[in-house]
Design a protein around this motif. Sequence first.
Motif, PDB file in Angstrom:
ATOM      1  N   ALA A  51       0.863  -1.235   0.073  1.00 50.35           N
ATOM      2  CA  ALA A  51      -0.138   0.100  -0.021  1.00 50.35           C
ATOM      3  C   ALA A  51       0.833   1.334  -0.039  1.00 50.35           C
ATOM      4  N   ALA A  52       2.096   1.411   0.379  1.00 48.68           N
ATOM      5  CA  ALA A  52       2.909   2.338   0.624  1.00 48.68           C
ATOM      6  C   ALA A  52       3.111   3.097  -0.833  1.00 48.68           C
ATOM      7  N   PRO A  53       3.556   2.558  -1.829  1.00 47.80           N
ATOM      8  CA  PRO A  53       3.473   3.300  -3.176  1.00 47.80           C
ATOM      9  C   PRO A  53       2.168   3.686  -3.643  1.00 47.80           C
ATOM     10  N   LEU A  54       0.982   3.331  -3.060  1.00 47.98           N
ATOM     11  CA  LEU A  54      -0.150   4.280  -3.381  1.00 47.98           C
ATOM     12  C   LEU A  54      -0.170   5.598  -3.154  1.00 47.98           C
ATOM     13  N   LEU A  55       0.613   6.013  -2.028  1.00 47.18           N
ATOM     14  CA  LEU A  55       0.536   7.294  -1.689  1.00 47.18           C
ATOM     15  C   LEU A  55       1.157   8.369  -2.823  1.00 47.18           C
ATOM     16  N   CYS A  56       2.066   7.846  -3.823  1.00 47.02           N
ATOM     17  CA  CYS A  56       2.570   8.495  -4.758  1.00 47.02           C
ATOM     18  C   CYS A  56       2.114   7.881  -6.232  1.00 47.02           C
ATOM     19  N   ALA A  57       2.812   6.804  -6.421  1.00 45.86           N
ATOM     20  CA  ALA A  57       2.212   6.062  -7.737  1.00 45.86           C
ATOM     21  C   ALA A  57       0.758   5.954  -7.983  1.00 45.86           C
ATOM     22  N   GLY A  58       0.135   5.477  -6.627  1.00 48.23           N
ATOM     23  CA  GLY A  58      -1.361   5.345  -6.930  1.00 48.23           C
ATOM     24  C   GLY A  58      -2.049   6.529  -7.307  1.00 48.23           C
ATOM     25  N   ILE A  59      -1.687   7.417  -6.542  1.00 42.54           N
ATOM     26  CA  ILE A  59      -2.447   8.846  -6.721  1.00 42.54           C
ATOM     27  C   ILE A  59      -2.254   9.481  -8.101  1.00 42.54           C
ATOM     28  N   THR A  60      -0.876   9.316  -8.203  1.00 42.70           N
ATOM     29  CA  THR A  60      -0.557  10.001  -9.624  1.00 42.70           C
ATOM     30  C   THR A  60      -1.122   9.477 -11.013  1.00 42.70           C
ATOM     31  N   THR A  61      -1.481   8.370 -10.681  1.00 46.48           N
ATOM     32  CA  THR A  61      -2.148   7.897 -12.141  1.00 46.48           C
ATOM     33  C   THR A  61      -3.767   7.697 -11.681  1.00 46.48           C
ATOM     34  N   TYR A  62      -4.157   7.354 -10.573  1.00 40.56           N
ATOM     35  CA  TYR A  62      -5.555   7.591 -10.184  1.00 40.56           C
ATOM     36  C   TYR A  62      -6.331   8.983 -10.638  1.00 40.56           C
ATOM     37  N   SER A  63      -5.659   9.927 -10.204  1.00 43.18           N
ATOM     38  CA  SER A  63      -6.337  11.143 -10.341  1.00 43.18           C
ATOM     39  C   SER A  63      -6.701  11.827 -11.958  1.00 43.18           C
ATOM     40  N   PRO A  64      -5.538  11.582 -12.846  1.00 43.33           N
ATOM     41  CA  PRO A  64      -6.206  11.796 -14.353  1.00 43.33           C
ATOM     42  C   PRO A  64      -7.117  10.663 -14.656  1.00 43.33           C
ATOM     43  N   LEU A  65      -7.200   9.431 -14.449  1.00 38.70           N
ATOM     44  CA  LEU A  65      -7.864   8.557 -14.709  1.00 38.70           C
ATOM     45  C   LEU A  65      -9.473   9.088 -14.338  1.00 38.70           C
ATOM     46  N   LYS A  66      -9.403   9.444 -12.943  1.00 38.28           N
ATOM     47  CA  LYS A  66     -10.940   9.976 -12.419  1.00 38.28           C
ATOM     48  C   LYS A  66     -11.203  11.232 -13.166  1.00 38.28           C
ATOM     49  N   ARG A  67     -10.323  12.259 -13.268  1.00 37.04           N
ATOM     50  CA  ARG A  67     -10.425  13.432 -13.898  1.00 37.04           C
ATOM     51  C   ARG A  67     -11.048  13.360 -15.424  1.00 37.04           C
ATOM     52  N   PHE A  68     -10.506  12.486 -16.122  1.00 36.91           N
ATOM     53  CA  PHE A  68     -10.773  12.294 -17.638  1.00 36.91           C
ATOM     54  C   PHE A  68     -11.898  11.189 -17.837  1.00 36.91           C
ATOM     55  N   GLY A  69     -12.447  10.651 -16.719  1.00 34.06           N
ATOM     56  CA  GLY A  69     -13.611   9.811 -16.941  1.00 34.06           C
ATOM     57  C   GLY A  69     -13.461   8.291 -17.370  1.00 34.06           C
TER      58      GLY A  69
END
Length: 353
Positions: free
Chosen positions: A155-173
Amino acid sequence: MPTTVQGYAAHASNADLVPFSFERRDLRRDDVEIDILFCGVCHSDIHHVRNDWGGETYPIVPGHEIVGRVTRVGPGVTRFVEGQVVGVGCLVDSCRECSSCHHDLEQYCLNGSTLTYAGKDRHDGSLTFGGYSEKIVAAERFVLSIPAGLDLAGAAPLLCAGITTYSPLKRFGAGAGKKVAVVGLGGLGHMALKLAHAMEAEVTLFSRSPGKEEDAFRLGADKVVISKDEEQMKAVAGTFDLIIDTVPYAHDVNPYVATLAVEGALVLVGYLGPLEGDNAVNSAPMVFRGKTLAGSLIGGLAETQEMLDFCGQHGIVSDIEMIDIQDINAAYERMHRSDVKYRFVIDAASLGK
């Protein structure tokens, strides 16, 4: 009273990380003290340590993918209790007053967010030191809950690698009925595949060379396209609603723009710098097909918690290789060779060796 902790620090851009003793501040009213269990190793750590972006102040204690256990809380803390498993990502503070902060976009704080390491505390001006250490103290707003059931090291890499990729996936639908492609299969790319698959998108990996298929399919890709193969690229022209580009160096994005559908978006999350010369962007395909070239930087605290909860619901963690802190310099050398699948994570207990 401040607490003396052990960590690893770089004292110059050309120096190895070495053991380093320093003080964590006493708790302010809204602070949480955390015993660090695991800390991911990010390419940004190397860039800061090597002063690749300029302006660094030493010593630097890297680490912004932190999972640990709460040991103390300040008198104003309401969301966390002793013993709770929590995380700290790339930020430990922001101005909390600008329009970005008011809209849960602390990463874009107009007055400058405070980095977890290699930053300056906005209250006392001291250097911030990161997760390559025994403990960290952070304001409650910048501490995150880790869902039960997740492997804590993964779970530790989710705090950067996870959110870095989740954010644009969510933002662009990204989601059911959408076609999403990922450029690059590294720490960011492998998380993008997992997350886009869990969002029920149709997922394609762009790779420059064969041999990634088995891993890509295991991580959630439906297809693999070799980007150096002109015929394969022609076959996917005008296909993708969204492309997440994780490549960390200057490169030609025009071939990927050609694979976007009308009003599709290509989002850069890996590279910071100019695209010029042979890599200059041709705007004509974007203008005539309404395509977007965008950038994205981690996420705000609310979105990061949303990402963690999503990962908890879907059982998503990073693929990791655990290391002792004493092996960090060798790990940096291996990262330069892309010799890790897909994220190193430091076992903080090794600081006691």
